[in-house]
Every structure is written in C-alpha cells, then in structure tokens.
Motif scaffolding. Sequence first.
Motif, PDB file in Angstrom:
ATOM      1  N   MET A   1      58.521  13.345 -71.153  1.00 33.63           N
ATOM      2  CA  MET A   1      57.912  14.031 -70.027  1.00 33.63           C
ATOM      3  C   MET A   1      57.423  13.026 -68.990  1.00 33.63           C
ATOM      4  O   MET A   1      57.083  11.884 -69.324  1.00 33.63           O
ATOM      5  N   PHE A  19      44.397  24.083 -68.209  1.00 26.62           N
ATOM      6  CA  PHE A  19      45.248  24.386 -69.363  1.00 26.62           C
ATOM      7  C   PHE A  19      46.723  24.079 -69.051  1.00 26.62           C
ATOM      8  O   PHE A  19      47.440  23.504 -69.879  1.00 26.62           O
ATOM      9  N   GLU A  22      47.604  20.498 -69.315  1.00 28.37           N
ATOM     10  CA  GLU A  22      47.749  20.063 -70.704  1.00 28.37           C
ATOM     11  C   GLU A  22      49.035  20.616 -71.322  1.00 28.37           C
ATOM     12  O   GLU A  22      49.743  19.927 -72.048  1.00 28.37           O
ATOM     13  N   LEU A  23      49.341  21.867 -70.964  1.00 26.98           N
ATOM     14  CA  LEU A  23      50.528  22.510 -71.528  1.00 26.98           C
ATOM     15  C   LEU A  23      51.811  21.802 -71.083  1.00 26.98           C
ATOM     16  O   LEU A  23      52.699  21.526 -71.894  1.00 26.98           O
ATOM     17  N   PHE A  24      51.896  21.506 -69.805  1.00 22.63           N
ATOM     18  CA  PHE A  24      53.126  20.905 -69.276  1.00 22.63           C
ATOM     19  C   PHE A  24      53.076  19.381 -69.286  1.00 22.63           C
ATOM     20  O   PHE A  24      54.117  18.738 -69.086  1.00 22.63           O
ATOM     21  N   ASP A  25      51.905  18.820 -69.481  1.00 24.48           N
ATOM     22  CA  ASP A  25      51.751  17.374 -69.590  1.00 24.48           C
ATOM     23  C   ASP A  25      52.430  16.654 -68.416  1.00 24.48           C
ATOM     24  O   ASP A  25      53.130  15.657 -68.597  1.00 24.48           O
ATOM     25  N   ASP A  27      54.915  17.604 -66.638  1.00 22.66           N
ATOM     26  CA  ASP A  27      56.351  17.860 -66.509  1.00 22.66           C
ATOM     27  C   ASP A  27      56.575  19.056 -65.563  1.00 22.66           C
ATOM     28  O   ASP A  27      56.701  20.205 -66.001  1.00 22.66           O
ATOM     29  N   TYR A  30      59.755  21.180 -66.137  1.00 21.76           N
ATOM     30  CA  TYR A  30      59.681  22.202 -67.170  1.00 21.76           C
ATOM     31  C   TYR A  30      58.808  23.376 -66.713  1.00 21.76           C
ATOM     32  O   TYR A  30      59.096  24.532 -67.022  1.00 21.76           O
ATOM     33  N   VAL A  34      59.755  27.333 -66.736  1.00 18.28           N
ATOM     34  CA  VAL A  34      58.929  28.373 -67.371  1.00 18.28           C
ATOM     35  C   VAL A  34      58.527  29.442 -66.343  1.00 18.28           C
ATOM     36  O   VAL A  34      58.564  30.642 -66.642  1.00 18.28           O
ATOM     37  N   THR A  70      51.146  37.685 -73.858  1.00 20.93           N
ATOM     38  CA  THR A  70      51.605  36.341 -74.223  1.00 20.93           C
ATOM     39  C   THR A  70      52.293  35.681 -73.038  1.00 20.93           C
ATOM     40  O   THR A  70      52.078  34.494 -72.751  1.00 20.93           O
ATOM     41  N   LEU A  71      53.106  36.459 -72.346  1.00 23.23           N
ATOM     42  CA  LEU A  71      53.843  35.923 -71.193  1.00 23.23           C
ATOM     43  C   LEU A  71      52.873  35.411 -70.116  1.00 23.23           C
ATOM     44  O   LEU A  71      53.059  34.316 -69.572  1.00 23.23           O
ATOM     45  N   GLY A  73      50.011  34.270 -70.500  1.00 27.51           N
ATOM     46  CA  GLY A  73      49.346  33.061 -70.983  1.00 27.51           C
ATOM     47  C   GLY A  73      50.120  31.800 -70.658  1.00 27.51           C
ATOM     48  O   GLY A  73      49.539  30.758 -70.344  1.00 27.51           O
ATOM     49  N   TYR A  74      51.435  31.874 -70.714  1.00 22.90           N
ATOM     50  CA  TYR A  74      52.265  30.675 -70.502  1.00 22.90           C
ATOM     51  C   TYR A  74      52.329  30.227 -69.042  1.00 22.90           C
ATOM     52  O   TYR A  74      52.814  29.143 -68.755  1.00 22.90           O
TER      53      TYR A  74
ATOM     54  N   ILE B  11      59.419  36.452 -78.205  1.00 18.31           N
ATOM     55  CA  ILE B  11      59.214  36.112 -76.796  1.00 18.31           C
ATOM     56  C   ILE B  11      59.915  34.792 -76.497  1.00 18.31           C
ATOM     57  O   ILE B  11      59.563  33.743 -77.053  1.00 18.31           O
ATOM     58  N   SER B  81      49.262  35.594 -80.609  1.00 24.01           N
ATOM     59  CA  SER B  81      48.306  35.559 -79.509  1.00 24.01           C
ATOM     60  C   SER B  81      47.030  36.307 -79.868  1.00 24.01           C
ATOM     61  O   SER B  81      46.181  36.537 -79.028  1.00 24.01           O
ATOM     62  N   PRO B 101      49.176  30.854 -75.880  1.00 24.40           N
ATOM     63  CA  PRO B 101      50.000  29.641 -75.830  1.00 24.40           C
ATOM     64  C   PRO B 101      49.208  28.434 -76.333  1.00 24.40           C
ATOM     65  O   PRO B 101      48.004  28.371 -76.135  1.00 24.40           O
ATOM     66  N   THR B 103      49.130  23.991 -76.889  1.00 27.80           N
ATOM     67  CA  THR B 103      49.623  22.740 -76.289  1.00 27.80           C
ATOM     68  C   THR B 103      50.355  21.888 -77.327  1.00 27.80           C
ATOM     69  O   THR B 103      50.288  22.169 -78.540  1.00 27.80           O
TER      70      THR B 103
END
Lengths: 132, 242
Positions: A1, A19, A22-25, A27, A30, A34, A70-71, A73-74, B11, B81, B101, B103
């Motif tokens: 990344m 968040f 941190e999630l994608f760091d 990137d 990416y 997403v 969930t979606l 959240g991403y 998902i 979740s 989600p 990390t």
Amino acid sequence: MKDSTPGKFVFNQHLDARFLDELFDGDAVYAQIVFEDFLRDLPDYWKDVDTAYLNQDLRNLRTSIHKCKTLFGYVGFSDIQQLCQEFENSCSETSYSGLEAGYRVLVQKKEEARNIIETEYDRLKLFNAADS
Amino acid sequence: MKITCIIVEDIQIAADFLKKFCDKSGLIEVRGHFLNVEDALAYLAQDQVDLLFLDIEMPGATGFELLDRLTYSPRIILTTSKTEYAFDAFQYHVSDYLKKPFTYNRFLEALQKIARPVPTDLPIVHTATTTSPQVPSPDMEFLFIKAEDKLVKLVKNDIFFIESMRDYVKFVTAGKNYMTYSTLKNLEEKLNGGIFLKVHRSFIVNINKIDDIRGNTIYLQGNQIPIGKGHKDELVKRLNIL
C-alpha cells in the motif's frame, strides 16, 4: 500500500475519516475501488429493503437492512450504520406500522450517502489520476 | 507453509477486504469465497481447509448452522457486524470475532490468536490420582485418540478441555480440535485425577489451563466452561487456593 503521508487524500467531513485512514492505510486507489463497489452494490441491496418494506416482510426487511448496514460501514458512514442497527432491532421488536418513521429517515440518509460517495468517488478518481 | 482458508461471506466488499488482507499478510492462502453456507459446505466436503472466515447472518442458513454441520474442526474466525453473537461465538470455541468493518491491524490480531503457540511453561499440578489400578498409565504425559482416520498423539498438557457432544467427544487444544467416538464417562475414568477434572456433565477441563473462575463459570484460554452442580466442591479442593 502507498505511504499515507505525502499527498494524502482527505475524506469528506461527513465520513469517519479517522477510521477510513486506518482502513485504507493511505491506499487511495483501493479506496476508489471500494467506493465504486459501494455505488454498484447499494441500489441492489436497497431494492431488497424496499421490496421487503412494501411487502411488510419484516424478516427480510431486517436481513436486507443488515446488509446495507455493513456496506455503509466500509465507506465510513458510522452514523448511518447506527441508524440501520436501530432499525434492524425495531424490525424484531415493533409492528410494521411502527417502522414508517425510521424507514423514511433511512431512505433520506441513504440518498444523502449516495450523493456524498458519488462526489468522493469522483474526487478519488481525480486524486489518483494526478498521483499516477 | 501457508494456512489455507475459505471466506464465507455474502457481502462482496467485505469478502474483497478479507481477501486483500489475507494476501497482504503473506500467511494465508484463500482457497475460495462462498456467498452462502450450502456452497461452503459442498466445498468443505471435498477440501478441508485450516481456517474459516465465517459471516453469521447470510441468506438461507447462518454461520452457526454451518458450524453445526461441519464434520471436522478447523479454526474459525467469525466476521459479523453485530456484537450480540459474542456469547454464541464462545460456545463454538471460535478463535476470534471480528466486527465488520475491521482494519488490517485488527485482522492481524485475529491471526495471532490462531497462530498462538501452546504455552509450555505452565506448571503441571501433581495430585494424588484417584483412578483404579486397571486404568491404563495415568502418569503418561500423552495419550492417543482415534481421529481423522488415524491415531493422533496428544500431549495431555496441550489439551484445554474435553467436551461431550452426544456420541462423540471433542478435544480442544490451542492449535486444533479433534472429534473422537467416545463418551465423557469413559474418558472420565481414564483421565480424572492428575491435571484433568470433570467440572460439568459435558466438560472435563485441564486445570493447568484455567485462567480464572467467576461464579459458576471457568474462563479458560478464551473459552467459558460452566461448572455443574455437584462439581464445585471437588474443583475448589483441586485448585490449590491459598
């Protein structure tokens, strides 16, 4: 990344930027993928929500809102995730008539979220094009 | 050698993240991604992997229903979740529970749990054996069980606990779980005394592995074991309480 410090992409203030960082760091490529996937999947997932709501099918309504939760959240919508969770709980705890207000709020939030992510997706495309 | 896994997740974005994290770690080989329990079970009937990343709420059957129908015991990392399944997760002896989600750092923490070596520096508690003279070799440090079509050697102190599951018993260790055709009563005669103690009609625990006890529950290496009525006095006697 990629290294996240130089030329770091700054996410929209409506998103949980800490968040997402941190999630994608760092990137951003990416992140773009997403966000594109979110825009692709959300209409299909929400169609199931609408269908279940119109059919007063609370079991499928709960399941389909769970997927949307969930979606969201991403892509950093932790506030909408929370609303979805509350609605999901309501599907088990209240009658169909008690869900209308929550449903209307969610429809509105979903539209706002889609608009924000469309804008963020375009910004990410520009950012990554400039970075390449 | 990499740990083999499958991802059971309805998902797509969540599955893609997991696949990316597995690839990035360099430790996990993803053998497949399945959108529902039935497809995953069909795959597992042909190819047993070391690890399952398992969503709970999926169309059709849930992740817990998959666990109920598994014919072997891979390591399990639940991905969901919701947090309300945490208690059920403990019952299924899952390695970790990832709230989506999550990390990459949180993902790595989960991997560390499945890769954690068995602690070997814990003292073995030596107590007078109560087994009868005809019981085979209670002092031996290991035992063999019939599992996975072979005789598997288990070092006794590596066993966390043994759980009764109808006509089978499950040996839970740090690295793997083993099912064998037997009853807890039969094992109790062979194992009780030494480091093992029956604490419930369905559980024999390795007292070396107990972390703490709260009320009528034993907390043991991330698992919660109930203490049955009539077993608490014997447990207290064996705990070397100061």
